[in-house]
Design an enzyme around this catalytic site. Structure first.
Site, PDB file in Angstrom:
ATOM      1  N   ASP A 126      44.409  30.812  40.311  1.00  0.00           N
ATOM      2  CA  ASP A 126      43.693  32.051  40.084  1.00  0.00           C
ATOM      3  C   ASP A 126      42.350  31.924  40.818  1.00  0.00           C
ATOM      4  OD1 ASP A 126      43.494  34.214  37.149  1.00  0.00           O
ATOM      5  OD2 ASP A 126      42.729  34.473  39.175  1.00  0.00           O
ATOM      6  N   GLU A 138      39.736  42.051  32.084  1.00  0.00           N
ATOM      7  CA  GLU A 138      39.680  40.637  31.740  1.00  0.00           C
ATOM      8  C   GLU A 138      38.793  40.391  30.518  1.00  0.00           C
ATOM      9  OE1 GLU A 138      39.997  39.504  36.474  1.00  0.00           O
ATOM     10  OE2 GLU A 138      39.685  37.894  35.067  1.00  0.00           O
TER      11      GLU A 138
HETATM   12  C1  GLC Z   1      41.275  37.532  38.590  1.00  0.00           C
HETATM   13  C2  GLC Z   1      42.453  37.590  37.665  1.00  0.00           C
HETATM   14  C3  GLC Z   1      43.798  37.617  38.357  1.00  0.00           C
HETATM   15  C4  GLC Z   1      43.677  38.253  39.728  1.00  0.00           C
HETATM   16  C5  GLC Z   1      42.729  37.425  40.576  1.00  0.00           C
HETATM   17  C6  GLC Z   1      42.522  38.024  41.965  1.00  0.00           C
HETATM   18  O1  GLC Z   1      40.298  36.687  38.076  1.00  0.00           O
HETATM   19  O2  GLC Z   1      42.522  36.595  36.642  1.00  0.00           O
HETATM   20  O3  GLC Z   1      44.695  38.340  37.509  1.00  0.00           O
HETATM   21  O4  GLC Z   1      44.954  38.299  40.340  1.00  0.00           O
HETATM   22  O5  GLC Z   1      41.469  37.241  39.959  1.00  0.00           O
HETATM   23  O6  GLC Z   1      41.850  39.238  41.885  1.00  0.00           O
END
Ligand code: GLC
Length: 635
Positions: free
Chosen positions: A321, A517
């Site tokens: 991530d 988030e």
């Molecule tokens: C974020 C998220 C993830 C996403 C990534 C890229 O922090 O946790 O779901 O795909 O970053 O944007």
């Protein structure tokens, strides 16, 4: 200077020149000193000869692996945020992927603007020695949502309420077209988290608390998206939704926290979805920021290498991530890269520290801290996905011009999704349908606001609200829908709070403000505290004072605690986060379309019951509305 000395000097220069020209070695164990980017204008002959579409993918992968330098392999293992890298860097460091994070859009935020931006990065990759194609990724979690004025579909929890896997297949197909038009190859979607505690800010990204329903919806989305040429990404591996309230990381109450789960829960409730996704052919899986039993998933070799790659035989890409490896324990980036890559992560999703990661991969391979077998496994997976998804060889021309934003076909799909996501939870005295009511008041802070309808991951990472400057996105609101139908049914729509006494029924549209988030983590979940709109409670009080039947529509990413208010409502509809096509909600309340959705998550009676799900009933299952509940209207 004497002749002898001059001759000696000339000889030294000549020898030095010969050595340096050999330093761009072709072998995979090249230890290229200094790790400066080695780049040379490609002579296209070489790249074309290396990839041969008449050979098997395995044969082609071997050909590349045998020819790639360690630098080229390290570059393929990096996925860099678009604002942290230039096309020149992509070329010089052989970067395999670039992505746009939530809200990261080109200045020209149009389909053409996106296509031009992605083209620049892809063009740079073709200038490298071997011309390995670059893939561009983004989070299109409810449509191509960074793009302004595009169609935004309901967030996953509403689709889970519909329970309609065919419908989500249509959304996946439409989204694939929208992404291809923008030059995007990789969608960090679907989130296959199993909801466990609705205080989590990512609850709306879950289809359900029921792993079986999550699986049905996810598989349809993954297979349709990939069949239409876009790499899917099941996320966030694993048990991201099982984190305990109060255990959050990065300053959040809950998100990125710790899941205390036993082996059986891990296998049955969380790994099971991934097993089905792997069997369905998902090409990538993203690791969760969270921990299981206090071990960060990003460094957990048992989870990634043993359970996912070995046991499930996953042959696709494991991607971290966003900057996820930097949360790992370790003295510096080098230590964290060694831990993460040795755990089984193949691609590092990085923003500003991508060069440190690039250098660390090379250095660790040279030191033997990361074995070449692991590097070659990662690159094999990356090349395999790129070849399986047709990124090598002749590419189809752009379809940017063929796709028009908000086209009627995609709009209809979105409207169908909204209608099928609405859950009717109360309908006393048959207050619904409304078609026989003459004077309908439509009030509330969420009645006429596209930004609130869309929620997070819309144009920006956190989303936003309509304001005096205009609407957050193009589309239609709940109020627009009632106004549209007023003419057809001869209804008088009242929006003036001072005229509520003239209404036959009051529709109060309440909601949450947009969030994404951990910013959506909420320990209260009431209607007037936490991630809620300011005027929810005030709207209810005004409605109650008019002493008319009240129907509440809640626009929210999850259930909220409404127990003490519910008995004052004749009708209650949960609309989740419907997106840009809100007008269709009026058609359902009028009775032109039927209510068919059912709760994909348990609706708690009190906050102290949480977490409460079918699989987690600490004090018995005394829910306000149980999982699977929902009314229909017999017309
Ligand atoms: C974020 C998220 C993830 C996403 C990534 C890229 O922090 O946790 O779901 O795909 O970053 O944007």
């Amino acid at each position: 200077m004497g002749k002898k000395r001059l001759a000696f000097l000339m000889l030294v220069i000549l020898i030095t020149g010969i050595i340096s020209s050999c330093s761009i070695s072709n072998n995979s164990n090249n230890s290229g000193s200094g790790h400066k980017a080695v780049s040379s204008q490609i002579d296209n002959q070489e790249s074309e000869s290396l990839y041969n579409e008449n050979n098997t993918i395995d044969h082609n992968i071997t050909a590349f692996l045998e020819n790639m330098t360690l630098e080229e392999k390290a570059g393929q293992m990096l996925q860099v945020e678009r604002q942290s890298i230039s096309p020149k860097d992509v070329r010089d460091f052989f970067i395999g992927s670039v992505f746009a994070a939530g809200g990261s859009s080109p200045d020209d935020n149009t389909i053409e603007g996106w296509h031009s931006m992605t083209d620049q990065f892809k063009g740079a990759a073709t200038q490298t020695r071997l011309g390995i194609p670059l893939v561009f990724g983004t989070d299109a979690v409810h449509g191509n949502n960074n793009l302004k004025d595009t169609i935004i579909y309901p967030h996953n929890i509403g689709l889970g309420a519909s329970g309609d896997s065919e419908l989500i297949g249509k959304i996946a197909s439409a989204t694939a077209l929208e992404l291809k038009a923008a030059g995007i190859d990789w969608n960090f979607s679907p989130c296959v988290a199993v909801s466990n505690d609705i205080r989590w800010g990512r609850t709306y990204e879950c289809f359900s608390e029921n792993p079986d329903l999550v699986t049905i919806m996810a598989i349809s989305y993954i297979t349709t998206l990939q069949k239409n040429g876009i790499i899917a990404c099941a996320k966030h591996y694993v048990a991201d939704g099982a984190v305990k309230f109060g255990s959050g990381d990065s300053g959040f109450l809950m998100d990125q926290g710790n899941a205390d789960i036993n082996q059986k829960e891990l296998d049955d409730n969380y790994l099971a979805v991934y097993r089905e996704a792997v069997n369905a052919g998902v090409k990538s899986i993203m690791i969760s920021f969270s921990s299981i039993n206090n071990e960060k998933n990003h460094g957990n070799k048992y989870l990634i290498q043993t359970r996912l790659k070995d046991d499930m035989d996953f042959k696709g890409i494991v991607v971290s991530d966003y900057d996820g490896i930097h949360q790992l324990k370790g003295h510096d980036t080098y230590d964290k890269i060694v831990l993460a890559v040795n755990a089984g992560i193949d691609v590092l999703m990085e923003a500003s520290r991508w060069r440190e990661c690039y250098e660390a991969i090379i250095k660790a391979a040279e030191n033997g801290d990361i074995r070449m077998e692991r590097i070659n496994d990662a690159v094999t997976r990356i090349l395999r996905v790129k070849m399986e998804m047709g990124k090598f060889g002749k590419q189809e021309g752009t379809i940017a011009g063929q796709y028009s934003l908000r086209n009627s076909v995609h709009k209809q799909i979105a409207e169908e999704a909204v209608a099928k996501s609405l859950v009717l939870l109360k309908n006393s005295n048959n207050v619904l349908p409304l078609k026989n009511k003459k004077n309908i008041a439509i009030i509330g802070p969420a009645s006429d606001n596209l930004g609130i309808q869309c929620g997070g991951w819309t144009k920006t990472w956190q989303g936003g609200q309509d304001d005096k400057k205009g609407r957050w996105m193009s589309g239609t609101t709940v109020l627009d829908g009632f106004k549209e139908l007023a003419g057809q049914y001869g209804t008088n729509i009242i929006t003036d709070m001072s005229r509520l006494s003239q209404a036959d029924v009051i529709v109060a549209v309440l909601g949450e403000y947009p969030y994404a988030e951990g910013k959506g983590d909420d320990g209260s979940l009431s209607l007037n505290k936490g991630t809620v709109l300011d005027y929810n409670q005030r709207t209810l009080e005004e409605a109650y004072s008019a002493k008319k039947p009240v129907v509440v529509i809640l626009i929210s990413g999850r259930p909220r605690i409404i127990t003490d208010e519910l008995n004052k409502w004749e009708g209650f509809v949960e609309a989740w986060l419907p997106g840009t096509e809100g007008s269709v909600i009026a058609k359902v309340l009028y009775g032109d379309l039927e209510f068919s959705a059912r709760l994909p998550v348990t609706w708690p009676r009190t906050i102290i019951q949480l977490p409460i799900t079918l699989n987690n009933q600490a004090d018995g299952y005394n829910a306000l509305f149980p999982y699977g509940y929902g009314l229909s209207i017999k017309n």
